[in-house]
Scaffold this active site. Sequence first.
Site, PDB file in Angstrom:
ATOM      1  N   GLY A 132    -136.651 100.580  34.929  1.00 49.99           N
ATOM      2  CA  GLY A 132    -137.370 101.779  34.515  1.00 49.99           C
ATOM      3  C   GLY A 132    -137.876 102.527  35.737  1.00 49.99           C
ATOM      4  O   GLY A 132    -137.372 102.379  36.840  1.00 49.99           O
TER       5      GLY A 132
ATOM      6  N   TYR B 273    -139.202  96.017  37.657  1.00 51.85           N
ATOM      7  CA  TYR B 273    -138.319  96.975  38.326  1.00 51.85           C
ATOM      8  C   TYR B 273    -137.429  97.804  37.414  1.00 51.85           C
ATOM      9  O   TYR B 273    -136.888  98.813  37.863  1.00 51.85           O
ATOM     10  CB  TYR B 273    -137.456  96.264  39.378  1.00 51.85           C
ATOM     11  CG  TYR B 273    -138.265  95.951  40.598  1.00 51.85           C
ATOM     12  CD1 TYR B 273    -138.462  96.903  41.586  1.00 51.85           C
ATOM     13  CD2 TYR B 273    -138.899  94.728  40.736  1.00 51.85           C
ATOM     14  CE1 TYR B 273    -139.250  96.642  42.692  1.00 51.85           C
ATOM     15  CE2 TYR B 273    -139.691  94.450  41.838  1.00 51.85           C
ATOM     16  CZ  TYR B 273    -139.862  95.415  42.809  1.00 51.85           C
ATOM     17  OH  TYR B 273    -140.654  95.157  43.894  1.00 51.85           O
TER      18      TYR B 273
ATOM     19  N   GLY C 170    -139.985 103.559  38.865  1.00 48.81           N
ATOM     20  CA  GLY C 170    -140.776 102.887  39.891  1.00 48.81           C
ATOM     21  C   GLY C 170    -140.445 101.414  39.981  1.00 48.81           C
ATOM     22  O   GLY C 170    -139.383 100.973  39.567  1.00 48.81           O
TER      23      GLY C 170
ATOM     24  N   HIS D  77    -130.808  97.535  42.122  1.00 46.06           N
ATOM     25  CA  HIS D  77    -130.427  98.904  41.757  1.00 46.06           C
ATOM     26  C   HIS D  77    -131.367  99.909  42.420  1.00 46.06           C
ATOM     27  O   HIS D  77    -130.918 100.918  42.972  1.00 46.06           O
ATOM     28  CB  HIS D  77    -130.453  99.048  40.233  1.00 46.06           C
ATOM     29  CG  HIS D  77    -129.978 100.361  39.730  1.00 46.06           C
ATOM     30  ND1 HIS D  77    -130.837 101.264  39.137  1.00 46.06           N
ATOM     31  CD2 HIS D  77    -128.745 100.928  39.705  1.00 46.06           C
ATOM     32  CE1 HIS D  77    -130.133 102.334  38.777  1.00 46.06           C
ATOM     33  NE2 HIS D  77    -128.869 102.152  39.110  1.00 46.06           N
ATOM     34  N   ASP D  78    -132.676  99.634  42.382  1.00 40.56           N
ATOM     35  CA  ASP D  78    -133.645 100.512  43.049  1.00 40.56           C
ATOM     36  C   ASP D  78    -133.357 100.591  44.550  1.00 40.56           C
ATOM     37  O   ASP D  78    -133.417 101.672  45.150  1.00 40.56           O
ATOM     38  CB  ASP D  78    -135.075 100.016  42.829  1.00 40.56           C
ATOM     39  CG  ASP D  78    -135.601 100.267  41.428  1.00 40.56           C
ATOM     40  OD1 ASP D  78    -134.871 100.844  40.597  1.00 40.56           O
ATOM     41  OD2 ASP D  78    -136.751  99.870  41.153  1.00 40.56           O
TER      42      ASP D  78
ATOM     43  N   ASP E 221    -124.913 102.209  39.982  1.00 40.52           N
ATOM     44  CA  ASP E 221    -125.024 102.012  38.540  1.00 40.52           C
ATOM     45  C   ASP E 221    -124.014 100.982  38.041  1.00 40.52           C
ATOM     46  O   ASP E 221    -124.333 100.130  37.206  1.00 40.52           O
ATOM     47  CB  ASP E 221    -124.831 103.336  37.805  1.00 40.52           C
ATOM     48  CG  ASP E 221    -125.991 104.299  37.996  1.00 40.52           C
ATOM     49  OD1 ASP E 221    -127.010 103.919  38.610  1.00 40.52           O
ATOM     50  OD2 ASP E 221    -125.883 105.444  37.520  1.00 40.52           O
TER      51      ASP E 221
END
EC number: 3.1.1.4
Length: 138
Positions: A45, A43, A47, A63-64, A105
Amino acid sequence: MRTLWIVAVWLTGVEGDLSQFGDMINKKTGTFGLFSYIYYGCYCGWGGKGKPQDATDRCCFVHDCCYGSVNGCDPKLSTYSYSFQNGDIVCGDDDPCLRAVCECDRVAAICSGENMNTYDKKYMLYSLFDCKEESEKC
């Protein structure tokens, strides 16, 4: 030398909060965030799919998910206001969307710092092809 060149070329394309996110990770982990996390696990980076490989990768998964819940701006390109005060990250935007991106973030950077003990170099430059398990839901 080729790897250094690739990283340099990639970094020239980083805009907005991705570089800000990297700065937050630098402060919370003591690492060069964008390089250390860009292709970490399933996860961290661009995509993401499959099952997070460890607690560090889970920080990126969350975070995604957080970015996926942001409405009104593009989280990867938005520039927001933040500062470091007594070691804490403080988001300072009045715009609700930019503040939400900053909070995503901030939480991920803190999570990464708190889980440095799970960071395993075997997950650096990890291929998404190795992330075969069914993806979790946010």
